[in-house]
Design a protein around this motif. Structure first.
Motif, PDB file in Angstrom:
ATOM      1  N   ALA A 171       0.833  -1.201   0.000  1.00 29.92           N
ATOM      2  CA  ALA A 171       0.000   0.000   0.000  1.00 29.92           C
ATOM      3  C   ALA A 171       0.870   1.253   0.000  1.00 29.92           C
ATOM      4  O   ALA A 171       2.038   1.216   0.410  1.00 29.92           O
ATOM      5  CB  ALA A 171      -0.927  -0.001   1.216  1.00 29.92           C
ATOM      6  N   MET A 172       0.278   2.342  -0.465  1.00 28.67           N
ATOM      7  CA  MET A 172       0.917   3.658  -0.387  1.00 28.67           C
ATOM      8  C   MET A 172      -0.076   4.621   0.248  1.00 28.67           C
ATOM      9  O   MET A 172      -1.290   4.478   0.065  1.00 28.67           O
ATOM     10  CB  MET A 172       1.302   4.151  -1.787  1.00 28.67           C
ATOM     11  CG  MET A 172       2.319   3.274  -2.501  1.00 28.67           C
ATOM     12  SD  MET A 172       2.871   3.996  -4.084  1.00 28.67           S
ATOM     13  CE  MET A 172       1.317   4.024  -4.991  1.00 28.67           C
ATOM     14  N   ILE A 173       0.420   5.602   0.978  1.00 39.16           N
ATOM     15  CA  ILE A 173      -0.480   6.527   1.657  1.00 39.16           C
ATOM     16  C   ILE A 173      -0.562   7.849   0.920  1.00 39.16           C
ATOM     17  O   ILE A 173       0.388   8.283   0.272  1.00 39.16           O
ATOM     18  CB  ILE A 173      -0.056   6.768   3.120  1.00 39.16           C
ATOM     19  CG1 ILE A 173       1.392   7.273   3.203  1.00 39.16           C
ATOM     20  CG2 ILE A 173      -0.237   5.513   3.950  1.00 39.16           C
ATOM     21  CD1 ILE A 173       1.823   7.646   4.606  1.00 39.16           C
ATOM     22  N   ASP A 174      -1.723   8.464   1.026  1.00 43.42           N
ATOM     23  CA  ASP A 174      -1.977   9.760   0.396  1.00 43.42           C
ATOM     24  C   ASP A 174      -2.703  10.635   1.418  1.00 43.42           C
ATOM     25  O   ASP A 174      -3.862  10.369   1.762  1.00 43.42           O
ATOM     26  CB  ASP A 174      -2.829   9.558  -0.864  1.00 43.42           C
ATOM     27  CG  ASP A 174      -3.164  10.875  -1.556  1.00 43.42           C
ATOM     28  OD1 ASP A 174      -2.609  11.920  -1.145  1.00 43.42           O
ATOM     29  OD2 ASP A 174      -3.967  10.842  -2.502  1.00 43.42           O
ATOM     30  N   ASP A 175      -2.025  11.667   1.904  1.00 40.32           N
ATOM     31  CA  ASP A 175      -2.596  12.553   2.928  1.00 40.32           C
ATOM     32  C   ASP A 175      -2.993  13.915   2.369  1.00 40.32           C
ATOM     33  O   ASP A 175      -3.283  14.834   3.131  1.00 40.32           O
ATOM     34  CB  ASP A 175      -1.595  12.760   4.073  1.00 40.32           C
ATOM     35  CG  ASP A 175      -1.375  11.493   4.878  1.00 40.32           C
ATOM     36  OD1 ASP A 175      -2.334  10.713   5.029  1.00 40.32           O
ATOM     37  OD2 ASP A 175      -0.231  11.275   5.348  1.00 40.32           O
ATOM     38  N   LYS A 199      -8.713  12.920   5.449  1.00 43.60           N
ATOM     39  CA  LYS A 199      -8.717  11.467   5.606  1.00 43.60           C
ATOM     40  C   LYS A 199      -7.575  10.852   4.794  1.00 43.60           C
ATOM     41  O   LYS A 199      -7.413  11.160   3.617  1.00 43.60           O
ATOM     42  CB  LYS A 199     -10.053  10.872   5.141  1.00 43.60           C
ATOM     43  CG  LYS A 199     -11.240  11.298   6.005  1.00 43.60           C
ATOM     44  CD  LYS A 199     -12.527  10.670   5.491  1.00 43.60           C
ATOM     45  CE  LYS A 199     -13.715  11.097   6.356  1.00 43.60           C
ATOM     46  NZ  LYS A 199     -14.993  10.506   5.868  1.00 43.60           N
ATOM     47  N   ARG A 200      -6.811  10.022   5.445  1.00 44.44           N
ATOM     48  CA  ARG A 200      -5.706   9.328   4.775  1.00 44.44           C
ATOM     49  C   ARG A 200      -6.246   8.254   3.840  1.00 44.44           C
ATOM     50  O   ARG A 200      -7.083   7.430   4.229  1.00 44.44           O
ATOM     51  CB  ARG A 200      -4.770   8.714   5.811  1.00 44.44           C
ATOM     52  CG  ARG A 200      -3.738   7.756   5.243  1.00 44.44           C
ATOM     53  CD  ARG A 200      -2.722   7.324   6.274  1.00 44.44           C
ATOM     54  NE  ARG A 200      -1.771   8.418   6.563  1.00 44.44           N
ATOM     55  CZ  ARG A 200      -0.704   8.263   7.346  1.00 44.44           C
ATOM     56  NH1 ARG A 200      -0.461   7.094   7.921  1.00 44.44           N
ATOM     57  NH2 ARG A 200       0.105   9.283   7.557  1.00 44.44           N
ATOM     58  N   ARG A 201      -5.752   8.270   2.611  1.00 42.26           N
ATOM     59  CA  ARG A 201      -6.082   7.221   1.640  1.00 42.26           C
ATOM     60  C   ARG A 201      -4.957   6.190   1.595  1.00 42.26           C
ATOM     61  O   ARG A 201      -3.785   6.552   1.525  1.00 42.26           O
ATOM     62  CB  ARG A 201      -6.253   7.797   0.233  1.00 42.26           C
ATOM     63  CG  ARG A 201      -7.673   8.198  -0.155  1.00 42.26           C
ATOM     64  CD  ARG A 201      -8.142   9.421   0.537  1.00 42.26           C
ATOM     65  NE  ARG A 201      -9.360   9.964  -0.098  1.00 42.26           N
ATOM     66  CZ  ARG A 201     -10.110  10.898   0.442  1.00 42.26           C
ATOM     67  NH1 ARG A 201      -9.799  11.405   1.637  1.00 42.26           N
ATOM     68  NH2 ARG A 201     -11.184  11.346  -0.182  1.00 42.26           N
ATOM     69  N   TYR A 202      -5.325   4.926   1.618  1.00 45.09           N
ATOM     70  CA  TYR A 202      -4.365   3.837   1.431  1.00 45.09           C
ATOM     71  C   TYR A 202      -4.580   3.289   0.021  1.00 45.09           C
ATOM     72  O   TYR A 202      -5.593   2.650  -0.257  1.00 45.09           O
ATOM     73  CB  TYR A 202      -4.581   2.727   2.461  1.00 45.09           C
ATOM     74  CG  TYR A 202      -4.192   3.106   3.880  1.00 45.09           C
ATOM     75  CD1 TYR A 202      -2.950   2.733   4.402  1.00 45.09           C
ATOM     76  CD2 TYR A 202      -5.068   3.825   4.692  1.00 45.09           C
ATOM     77  CE1 TYR A 202      -2.598   3.068   5.713  1.00 45.09           C
ATOM     78  CE2 TYR A 202      -4.726   4.164   5.987  1.00 45.09           C
ATOM     79  CZ  TYR A 202      -3.490   3.789   6.490  1.00 45.09           C
ATOM     80  OH  TYR A 202      -3.150   4.130   7.792  1.00 45.09           O
ATOM     81  N   TRP A 203      -3.646   3.581  -0.861  1.00 49.03           N
ATOM     82  CA  TRP A 203      -3.735   3.139  -2.257  1.00 49.03           C
ATOM     83  C   TRP A 203      -3.063   1.776  -2.422  1.00 49.03           C
ATOM     84  O   TRP A 203      -2.018   1.508  -1.818  1.00 49.03           O
ATOM     85  CB  TRP A 203      -3.064   4.146  -3.190  1.00 49.03           C
ATOM     86  CG  TRP A 203      -3.864   5.407  -3.376  1.00 49.03           C
ATOM     87  CD1 TRP A 203      -3.820   6.541  -2.619  1.00 49.03           C
ATOM     88  CD2 TRP A 203      -4.846   5.639  -4.388  1.00 49.03           C
ATOM     89  NE1 TRP A 203      -4.699   7.467  -3.087  1.00 49.03           N
ATOM     90  CE2 TRP A 203      -5.352   6.950  -4.186  1.00 49.03           C
ATOM     91  CE3 TRP A 203      -5.338   4.885  -5.453  1.00 49.03           C
ATOM     92  CZ2 TRP A 203      -6.325   7.511  -4.995  1.00 49.03           C
ATOM     93  CZ3 TRP A 203      -6.307   5.450  -6.274  1.00 49.03           C
ATOM     94  CH2 TRP A 203      -6.797   6.751  -6.041  1.00 49.03           C
ATOM     95  N   PHE A 204      -3.650   0.940  -3.290  1.00 50.55           N
ATOM     96  CA  PHE A 204      -3.123  -0.411  -3.517  1.00 50.55           C
ATOM     97  C   PHE A 204      -2.828  -0.595  -5.005  1.00 50.55           C
ATOM     98  O   PHE A 204      -3.729  -0.906  -5.800  1.00 50.55           O
ATOM     99  CB  PHE A 204      -4.120  -1.461  -3.019  1.00 50.55           C
ATOM    100  CG  PHE A 204      -4.305  -1.435  -1.536  1.00 50.55           C
ATOM    101  CD1 PHE A 204      -3.485  -2.187  -0.708  1.00 50.55           C
ATOM    102  CD2 PHE A 204      -5.280  -0.621  -0.959  1.00 50.55           C
ATOM    103  CE1 PHE A 204      -3.638  -2.140   0.668  1.00 50.55           C
ATOM    104  CE2 PHE A 204      -5.436  -0.577   0.415  1.00 50.55           C
ATOM    105  CZ  PHE A 204      -4.611  -1.329   1.237  1.00 50.55           C
TER     106      PHE A 204
END
Length: 251
Positions: free
Chosen positions: A221-225, A231-236
């Motif tokens: 996963a990668m995070i996007d703040d 809200k933090r997005r967890y990208w896959f």
């Protein structure tokens, strides 16, 4: 008064049981011999079929899959070794060996993007680019058979099902039901938030964060703040990255 059986009667009973046992053993042996003879005949016919349709088996992925299914029914594995009659007849052992090497190359090349988890369809597309072949010429079944042979490497190669997708894992990461559930949820938009995970699975905040942070730590996963809602997005990437974005590294 009922008379008890004498010694002679007991001996006759034992002899009768022995005769029945021998008859049963003989019948079982005959059946086994017949089955072995039938299997030998089937294998011989299968070899003749392979000789006759060698070109179709090597070039047609659907025909190749049907041939494998026929082999399985009579206990023959054409991929068990690169040596022997099947390698000489078809050379398909070499085909799957080459395919397996290319799968390893692609999985390593794309690992920095997807953390070692790649969609099987994306893998097929990259393989076809590498082999300069059409998608129709390389079936999902071909990829699955080649991947099954990579398990001997002991490096975590396997196929897992997540929602509607099949993903190829090339790192020894253990994914539990929580992780698989999150990956399935991420297929809709490519990302999830802690709040989405809590609502979808009725989890506590701690459970959702723990599962997401584990996936982040494993490189899946990668995070996007950078969003206004905070809200933090967890990208896959493994469920969003297309073959076009990774093709240059997989060549």
């Amino acid at each position: 008064m009922r008379r008890r059986p004498g010694i002679a009667g007991l001996q006759n009973a034992v002899a009768t049981r022995d005769q029945f046992r021998l008859v049963g053993e003989n019948v079982a042996k005959v059946r086994t011999d017949v089955m072995k003879e039938q299997l030998a005949t089937f294998r011989s016919q299968l070899e003749e079929f392979a000789r006759k349709h060698k070109s179709d088996i090597r070039k047609n992925p659907i025909f190749r899959q049907q041939f494998h299914e026929m082999c399985a029914k009579v206990g023959v594995d054409p991929l068990a070794s690169n040596k022997g009659v099947w390698a000489e007849l078809l050379g398909i052992g070499d085909f799957y060996y080459e395919l397996g090497v290319q799968i390893v190359d692609i999985c390593i090349a794309t690992r920095s993007h997807n953390g070692g988890l790649i969609d099987l369809l994306d893998l097929r597309k990259l393989l076809c680019q590498k082999r300069k072949a059409t998608l129709e010429s390389l079936s999902e079944d071909d990829c699955l058979r080649a991947i099954s042979k990579l398990k001997v490497l002991g490096s975590g190669f396997e196929v897992i099902s997540v929602g509607r997708r099949k993903l190829v894992r090339s790192v020894p990461t253990e994914l539990n039901k929580d992780h698989s559930g999150i990956l399935g949820l991420a297929q809709a938009e490519g990302y999830v938030t802690v709040e989405q995970v809590e609502k979808e699975f009725s989890w506590s905040t701690g459970r959702a964060i723990d599962a997401l942070e584990t996936l982040l730590k494993e490189g899946l996963a990668m995070i996007d703040d950078g969003h206004r809602d905070g809200k933090r997005r967890y990208w896959f990437p493994c469920v969003t990255v297309s073959s076009d974005t990774t093709s240059s590294e997989a060549k």
